[in-house]
Design an enzyme around this catalytic site. Structure first.
Site, short mmCIF file in Angstrom:
data_model
loop_
_atom_site.label_atom_id
_atom_site.label_comp_id
_atom_site.label_asym_id
_atom_site.label_seq_id
_atom_site.Cartn_x
_atom_site.Cartn_y
_atom_site.Cartn_z
N SER A 1 46.71 47.43 47.52
CA SER A 1 46.81 46.01 47.85
C SER A 1 48.03 45.41 47.16
O SER A 1 48.56 45.97 46.18
CB SER A 1 45.55 45.26 47.41
OG SER A 1 45.50 45.15 46.00
N LYS B 1 37.97 43.48 35.58
CA LYS B 1 36.69 42.96 36.06
C LYS B 1 36.06 43.87 37.12
O LYS B 1 34.85 43.81 37.36
CB LYS B 1 36.86 41.54 36.64
CG LYS B 1 37.64 41.44 37.92
CD LYS B 1 37.74 40.00 38.39
CE LYS B 1 38.54 39.87 39.68
NZ LYS B 1 37.91 40.56 40.82
N ASP B 2 36.87 44.74 37.75
CA ASP B 2 36.35 45.66 38.76
C ASP B 2 35.86 46.97 38.17
O ASP B 2 35.26 47.79 38.89
CB ASP B 2 37.45 45.99 39.79
CG ASP B 2 37.88 44.78 40.60
OD1 ASP B 2 37.05 43.88 40.79
OD2 ASP B 2 39.04 44.75 41.05
N THR C 1 32.98 32.89 50.07
CA THR C 1 33.07 33.85 48.97
C THR C 1 32.04 34.94 49.19
O THR C 1 30.95 34.67 49.71
CB THR C 1 32.86 33.20 47.59
OG1 THR C 1 32.94 34.22 46.58
CG2 THR C 1 31.49 32.53 47.48
N ARG D 1 28.06 36.08 42.01
CA ARG D 1 28.25 35.21 40.83
C ARG D 1 28.77 33.84 41.26
O ARG D 1 28.25 32.80 40.83
CB ARG D 1 29.23 35.88 39.86
CG ARG D 1 29.66 34.98 38.69
CD ARG D 1 30.73 35.66 37.84
NE ARG D 1 31.93 35.98 38.59
CZ ARG D 1 32.89 35.10 38.86
NH1 ARG D 1 32.79 33.85 38.46
NH2 ARG D 1 33.96 35.46 39.54
N ARG D 2 29.80 33.84 42.09
CA ARG D 2 30.38 32.57 42.54
C ARG D 2 29.41 31.81 43.43
O ARG D 2 29.25 30.59 43.31
CB ARG D 2 31.69 32.84 43.28
CG ARG D 2 32.82 33.32 42.38
CD ARG D 2 33.98 33.86 43.17
NE ARG D 2 35.09 34.25 42.30
CZ ARG D 2 36.05 35.09 42.65
NH1 ARG D 2 36.05 35.64 43.86
NH2 ARG D 2 37.02 35.39 41.80
N ARG E 1 35.67 38.81 52.58
CA ARG E 1 36.17 40.04 51.97
C ARG E 1 37.64 40.22 52.28
O ARG E 1 38.19 39.62 53.17
CB ARG E 1 35.38 41.25 52.50
CG ARG E 1 33.95 41.39 52.01
CD ARG E 1 33.85 41.89 50.58
NE ARG E 1 34.83 42.93 50.29
CZ ARG E 1 34.70 44.21 50.64
NH1 ARG E 1 33.63 44.62 51.29
NH2 ARG E 1 35.64 45.09 50.33
N VAL F 1 43.88 39.36 48.59
CA VAL F 1 44.17 37.93 48.45
C VAL F 1 44.77 37.34 49.72
O VAL F 1 44.31 36.32 50.25
CB VAL F 1 45.10 37.68 47.25
CG1 VAL F 1 45.50 36.20 47.19
CG2 VAL F 1 44.43 38.09 45.94
#
Length: 226
Positions: A12, A80-81, A122, A126-127, A144, A147
């Site tokens: 990505s 975080k992943d 989203t 969590r969000r 999904r 960005v």
């Protein structure tokens, strides 16, 4: 003496930015680098919500395998992943200085009133949970992709806004017109931090990685992930 390092990364735009950042750090030490791009399970399937995969590490497993099979020397990740429990034989010896850890919401236009019933995109549980706790009259739809893909989907769909990690947008120099920083939303552990994974037994390489790590960020994210 190590003179060349093979850097593994997802393909990505953001992942490649992160790999090039690591490359720049290593080049400053006189070490040449080769970037090797791989597609993760999470990249290949951009429809299924992440929580429906049923496994952890959907963005990192392919890089773990490449490390263990000696196809790459290091793997660059958004920390975080990365699962808290790494694959056997791997470890993290380097975490770069952290970017902004907060999430932001990008809104379609400046006239949107968050007190109105809105549709926000989203795919993060969590969000979603935190957003609906604050705005129970809103609807959450899945979103999904990388960005750029997610921003395009926001523009093409009849949604009012979408939630993103601010660090990713900052790194790609994407400056949305209408957004708000969600400083009330608890971010993911280690959000905004880029890390390097390597094999535990590659001691010379790990010394190099440790030398370019941000000690303050390393300690901070270590506490968040424990």
């Amino acid at each position: 003496m190590i003179t060349k390092i093979r850097i593994g990364t997802r393909d990505s735009e953001l992942a490649i930015w992160q790999a090039n950042y690591a490359k720049k750090k290593l080049l400053s030490l006189g070490i040449s680098c080769q970037i090797i791009k791989l597609k993760s399970e999470g990249d290949l399937n951009q429809i299924t919500p992440l929580y429906d995969f049923g496994v952890s590490g959907v963005f990192t497993k392919i890089l773990d395998q490449a490390l263990l099979n000696n196809k790459i020397d290091i793997a660059v990740h958004s920390l975080k992943d990365v699962p808290v429990n790494l694959a056997k034989g791997l470890e993290i010896n380097c975490v770069f200085e952290r970017a902004d850890p907060y999430d932001i919401v990008i809104l379609k236009n400046e006239n949107i009133d968050l007190s109105d019933p809105l549709t926000i995109a989203t795919s993060s549980i969590r969000r979603k949970t935190q957003w609906l706790n604050k705005y129970p009259n809103h609807k959450i739809v899945p979103l999904r992709g990388n960005v750029g893909t997610r921003i395009n989907k926001l523009n093409k769909n009849n949604w009012d806004g979408a939630i993103f990690a601010k660090a990713g947008l900052d790194r790609l120099s994407i400056k949305p017109k209408n957004y708000s920083v969600l400083n009330w939303m608890i971010p993911s552990a280690a959000q905004g931090a880029v890390a390097i994974a390597s094999k535990k037994d590659n001691l010379d390489l790990n010394k190099i990685l440790n030398s370019i790590s941000c000690k303050k960020t390393f300690h901070c994210v270590q506490q968040e992930r424990n």
